[in-house]
Design a protein around this motif. Structure first.
Motif, PDB file in Angstrom:
ATOM      1  N   GLN A  11       0.899  -1.156  -0.012  1.00 47.21           N
ATOM      2  CA  GLN A  11       0.152  -0.016   0.171  1.00 47.21           C
ATOM      3  C   GLN A  11       0.858   1.203  -0.151  1.00 47.21           C
ATOM      4  OE1 GLN A  11      -3.367   0.109  -0.292  1.00 47.21           O
ATOM      5  NE2 GLN A  11      -3.293  -2.136  -0.462  1.00 47.21           N
ATOM      6  N   LEU A  12       1.078   2.129  -0.945  1.00 45.11           N
ATOM      7  CA  LEU A  12       1.339   3.172  -1.211  1.00 45.11           C
ATOM      8  C   LEU A  12       1.005   4.343  -0.321  1.00 45.11           C
ATOM      9  CD1 LEU A  12       2.732   3.391  -4.941  1.00 45.11           C
ATOM     10  CD2 LEU A  12       4.153   2.979  -2.942  1.00 45.11           C
ATOM     11  N   LEU A  13      -0.352   4.614  -0.250  1.00 43.89           N
ATOM     12  CA  LEU A  13      -1.305   5.515   0.179  1.00 43.89           C
ATOM     13  C   LEU A  13      -0.531   5.877   1.816  1.00 43.89           C
ATOM     14  CD1 LEU A  13      -3.249   7.687  -0.187  1.00 43.89           C
ATOM     15  CD2 LEU A  13      -4.976   6.216   0.685  1.00 43.89           C
ATOM     16  N   PRO A  14      -0.526   4.859   2.728  1.00 40.58           N
ATOM     17  CA  PRO A  14      -0.065   5.537   3.928  1.00 40.58           C
ATOM     18  C   PRO A  14       1.263   5.898   4.146  1.00 40.58           C
ATOM     19  CG  PRO A  14      -0.291   3.119   3.798  1.00 40.58           C
ATOM     20  CD  PRO A  14      -0.867   3.635   2.814  1.00 40.58           C
ATOM     21  N   VAL A  15       2.184   5.399   3.147  1.00 44.20           N
ATOM     22  CA  VAL A  15       3.424   5.972   2.976  1.00 44.20           C
ATOM     23  C   VAL A  15       3.605   7.368   2.569  1.00 44.20           C
ATOM     24  CG1 VAL A  15       5.779   5.475   2.059  1.00 44.20           C
ATOM     25  CG2 VAL A  15       4.317   3.687   2.787  1.00 44.20           C
ATOM     26  N   TYR A  16       2.671   7.533   1.265  1.00 39.57           N
ATOM     27  CA  TYR A  16       2.782   8.791   0.885  1.00 39.57           C
ATOM     28  C   TYR A  16       2.328   9.896   1.902  1.00 39.57           C
ATOM     29  CZ  TYR A  16       1.312  12.676  -2.271  1.00 39.57           C
ATOM     30  OH  TYR A  16       1.374  14.031  -2.770  1.00 39.57           O
ATOM     31  N   ILE A  17       0.921   9.524   2.491  1.00 41.39           N
ATOM     32  CA  ILE A  17       0.602  10.401   3.548  1.00 41.39           C
ATOM     33  C   ILE A  17       1.503  10.625   4.706  1.00 41.39           C
ATOM     34  CG2 ILE A  17      -1.269  10.630   5.330  1.00 41.39           C
ATOM     35  CD1 ILE A  17      -3.271   9.187   3.645  1.00 41.39           C
ATOM     36  N   GLY A  18       2.280   9.945   5.286  1.00 44.30           N
ATOM     37  CA  GLY A  18       3.186  10.003   6.248  1.00 44.30           C
ATOM     38  C   GLY A  18       4.383  11.021   6.012  1.00 44.30           C
TER      39      GLY A  18
END
Length: 364
Positions: A11-18
């Motif tokens: 999952q890329l989204l939680p990494v990007y959001i962080g």
């Protein structure tokens, strides 16, 4: 200078959001041979941030610890933090062991878009908002076309509402729809004319006129014929309803995802996409018969374009057949329908309540 260590999983989204939320100056990405393509995709999203990446064995505890230790030792004087949301469990355990020893900040982002401080469990709400273009780019789809309610004039919206009212009553408009299918009417046609003992239909110069035994329709607008001859009228009705949802930051209609292979080929089309800024909702609108292929399409769209935090919804005019309902349940697709039977109907505005419930539901 703040350095953020991130663990790259599926999952890329939680990494990007962080990264978006914490705004580090340097990011260190731990990835595996299975996630190397995701790493490339993620790096493209960051401008003005220094990126370092390290390929690791996701199940070699000692090697992961050594990699994280070396990152910290090679950057003396820097402030370090760790995003533990993604990656394998072993990657998280090994990395956190090093971070805890050095008393550095580590955090986890949950599906309700809270950032959890893992040292004390304190939650803070994520404030960063993500554009629809970024959501789709994270899924490696950079080209798409779409429209919005603003693209339709008042007469076209009134036409959609008139069709909706006629559809709810025993007006005979279903027979008109059947006639269009029989005639194989081209919804993109610039002109159309048909007349028999029951119907008189004229479409010319963006002016639509329909005379039927029990109703008449008139509208002026470039989309009028398409609204009448396709399910676009139902998409417009649903778009008008969800337009009042307070959590929606962006609502797009007829989103056509283009193929990465070129040729301007549409890979998938989404009837309605709702972006809350941190989640995406994919709505498939069906005013008639629902096929199993429709359900498969909804599942594919949610999986490829939104990730685990996305929600897929089938909004049907009539209650679907039992096997369709069962398949939606099996695939985690939410269902909303207006008409259950001849004596039981629901209010469209209750769709907003369903969206609220979905937004707060956690997927395990």
């Amino acid at each position: 200078m703040t350095h953020q260590i991130v663990l790259l999983g599926g999952q890329l989204l939680p990494v990007y959001i962080g990264v978006l939320e914490r705004k580090p100056q340097v990011v260190h990405i731990l990835y595996t041979k299975e996630t190397v393509r995701l790493r490339t995709r993620l790096v493209k999203q960051f401008n003005g941030i220094q990126i370092f990446d390290y390929q690791i064995n996701p199940y070699d505890y000692d090697s992961i610890q050594e990699t994280v230790t070396n990152i910290i030792c090679n950057n003396e004087g820097a402030t370090f933090e760790l995003n533990l949301t993604s990656g394998t469990k072993l990657m998280a355990l090994a990395s956190q062991q090093v971070i805890n020893t050095l008393d550095c900040f580590s955090f986890y982002i949950d599906q309700k878009q809270n950032m959890i401080d893992l040292s004390n469990g304190t939650k803070t709400k994520i404030n960063s908002l993500i554009s629809t273009r970024t959501f789709l780019s994270l899924s490696n789809h950079n080209t798409f076309t779409s429209t919005t309610l603003k693209s339709f004039n008042k007469e076209e919206l009134a036409l959609a509402n008139s069709i909706f009212v006629l559809r709810k009553n025993k007006s005979g408009i279903a027979k008109l729809f059947k006639l269009f299918r029989t005639l194989k009417a081209d919804s993109e046609s610039k002109s159309f004319s048909y007349s028999n003992s029951k119907y008189k239909i004229s479409w010319r110069n963006n002016i639509l006129s329909v005379k039927a035994p029990r109703f008449s329709l008139n509208a002026k607008g470039k989309n009028a014929f398409k609204i009448l001859t396709t399910g676009l009228w139902w998409e417009l009705i649903i778009s008008i309803v969800v337009n009042d949802w307070k959590s929606a930051k962006e609502i797009l209609m007829s989103v056509a995802i283009k193929s990465n292979k070129g040729g301007n080929i549409d890979k998938n089309e989404i009837d309605i996409l709702i972006n809350t800024g941190q989640n995406v909702f994919f709505i498939e609108c069906k005013s008639g018969i629902i096929l199993q292929s429709d359900i498969n399409k909804i599942k594919t769209v949610g999986r490829f374009y939104g990730g685990i935090s996305s929600k897929s919804i089938l909004v049907s005019f009539y209650k679907p057949q039992n096997y369709i309902i069962e398949k939606c349940l099996d695939l985690g697709i939410e269902l909303f329908y207006l008409v259950e039977n001849s004596s039981k109907r629901y209010e469209l505005k209750t769709l907003i309540n369903k969206l609220d419930r979905l937004l707060n539901r956690i997927e395990l």
